[in-house]
Design a protein around this motif. Structure first.
Motif, PDB file in Angstrom:
ATOM      1  N   SER A  34       0.832  -1.203   0.000  1.00  0.00           N
ATOM      2  CA  SER A  34       0.000   0.000   0.000  1.00  0.00           C
ATOM      3  C   SER A  34       0.862   1.247   0.000  1.00  0.00           C
ATOM      4  O   SER A  34       1.983   1.243   0.505  1.00  0.00           O
ATOM      5  N   ARG A  50      -4.886  10.168  -0.731  1.00  0.00           N
ATOM      6  CA  ARG A  50      -5.702   9.014  -1.132  1.00  0.00           C
ATOM      7  C   ARG A  50      -4.822   7.772  -1.212  1.00  0.00           C
ATOM      8  O   ARG A  50      -3.784   7.763  -1.860  1.00  0.00           O
ATOM      9  N   ARG A  51      -5.262   6.716  -0.544  1.00  0.00           N
ATOM     10  CA  ARG A  51      -4.488   5.479  -0.507  1.00  0.00           C
ATOM     11  C   ARG A  51      -4.722   4.664  -1.776  1.00  0.00           C
ATOM     12  O   ARG A  51      -5.791   4.719  -2.373  1.00  0.00           O
ATOM     13  N   PHE A  52      -3.704   3.898  -2.154  1.00  0.00           N
ATOM     14  CA  PHE A  52      -3.852   2.948  -3.238  1.00  0.00           C
ATOM     15  C   PHE A  52      -3.064   1.696  -2.905  1.00  0.00           C
ATOM     16  O   PHE A  52      -2.240   1.691  -1.999  1.00  0.00           O
ATOM     17  N   ARG A  53      -3.358   0.639  -3.650  1.00  0.00           N
ATOM     18  CA  ARG A  53      -2.708  -0.649  -3.418  1.00  0.00           C
ATOM     19  C   ARG A  53      -2.060  -1.131  -4.701  1.00  0.00           C
ATOM     20  O   ARG A  53      -2.499  -0.800  -5.797  1.00  0.00           O
ATOM     21  N   SER A  95      -4.412   0.043  -8.058  1.00  0.00           N
ATOM     22  CA  SER A  95      -5.772   0.566  -7.969  1.00  0.00           C
ATOM     23  C   SER A  95      -6.041   1.043  -6.543  1.00  0.00           C
ATOM     24  O   SER A  95      -5.321   0.671  -5.619  1.00  0.00           O
ATOM     25  N   VAL A  96      -7.080   1.853  -6.383  1.00  0.00           N
ATOM     26  CA  VAL A  96      -7.428   2.326  -5.037  1.00  0.00           C
ATOM     27  C   VAL A  96      -8.084   1.215  -4.218  1.00  0.00           C
ATOM     28  O   VAL A  96      -7.999   1.211  -2.998  1.00  0.00           O
ATOM     29  N   SER A  97      -8.707   0.277  -4.876  1.00  0.00           N
ATOM     30  CA  SER A  97      -9.352  -0.831  -4.189  1.00  0.00           C
ATOM     31  C   SER A  97      -9.241  -2.061  -5.081  1.00  0.00           C
ATOM     32  O   SER A  97      -9.493  -1.976  -6.290  1.00  0.00           O
ATOM     33  N   CYS A 117     -10.457  -6.091  -5.198  1.00  0.00           N
ATOM     34  CA  CYS A 117     -11.224  -7.191  -4.604  1.00  0.00           C
ATOM     35  C   CYS A 117     -10.792  -8.517  -5.243  1.00  0.00           C
ATOM     36  O   CYS A 117     -10.024  -8.543  -6.201  1.00  0.00           O
ATOM     37  N   GLU A 124      -9.067 -10.893  -0.069  1.00  0.00           N
ATOM     38  CA  GLU A 124      -9.095 -10.917  -1.534  1.00  0.00           C
ATOM     39  C   GLU A 124      -8.704 -12.303  -2.062  1.00  0.00           C
ATOM     40  O   GLU A 124      -9.235 -12.766  -3.064  1.00  0.00           O
TER      41      GLU A 124
END
Length: 162
Positions: free
Chosen positions: A15, A22-25, A43-45, A47, A75
């Motif tokens: 991360s 704004r966090r992203f992964r 991406s920010v999220s 799944c 995930e």
């Protein structure tokens, strides 16, 4: 250890955040034989469904691994990943909870990625982060020598091993 490419991949998340806060992964996927960074999803999220889609894209580019090692994150333990594994025939292997040393190479790789890429840049946008991360991956795979690979870059190591 695997004895050829595409026998076993490993994947995990790192991360970071944009300059806006704004966090992203980043999902890192690596071939355990060659140490090649197979792909990185930014991406920010992210799944389980996105992980499965991304793995399918990677398989189209380079073939299917026999096994993918990961931790027990939601995930990776999702229904989407369960069905992906059944549909593709790729075995999912999970390290024990709280035991990142069971995948110590990958933890080391994530540390290198953080030190050599994420900590070197202050990303303003997600597109900028993707661009810089792509540049890092290209260098990591094609230029940077690895002591564990006889001081060859992963792509060159794979070519010589074939």
């Amino acid at each position: 250890m695997p004895s050829a490419p595409n026998q076993r991949w490993s994947m995990d998340f790192v991360s970071d955040q944009l300059s806006s806060g704004r966090r992203f992964r980043v999902l890192n996927v690596v071939d355990d034989f060659s140490r090649e960074m197979v792909g990185q999803l930014v991406s920010v999220s992210i799944c389980g469904r996105q992980v499965a889609r991304f793995l399918n894209q990677l398989i189209e580019l380079r073939g299917k691994p026999k096994k993918v090692i990961c931790d027990n994150g939601t995930e990776f333990t999702s229904k989407a990943m369960f069905f992906w594994s059944k549909e593709t025939g790729v075995e999912l292997g999970f390290i024990q909870p709280g035991k990142p040393t069971q995948n110590a190479f990958f933890e080391s790789l994530n540390g290198k990625f953080r030190n050599e890429c994420l900590n070197q840049h202050w990303f303003r946008t997600l597109d900028e982060a993707r661009y810089e991360i792509d540049l890092w991956r290209e260098s990591y795979n094609n230029v940077r020598s690895h002591s564990s690979l006889n001081y060859l870059p992963p792509v060159e190591y794979t070519k010589r091993a074939a």
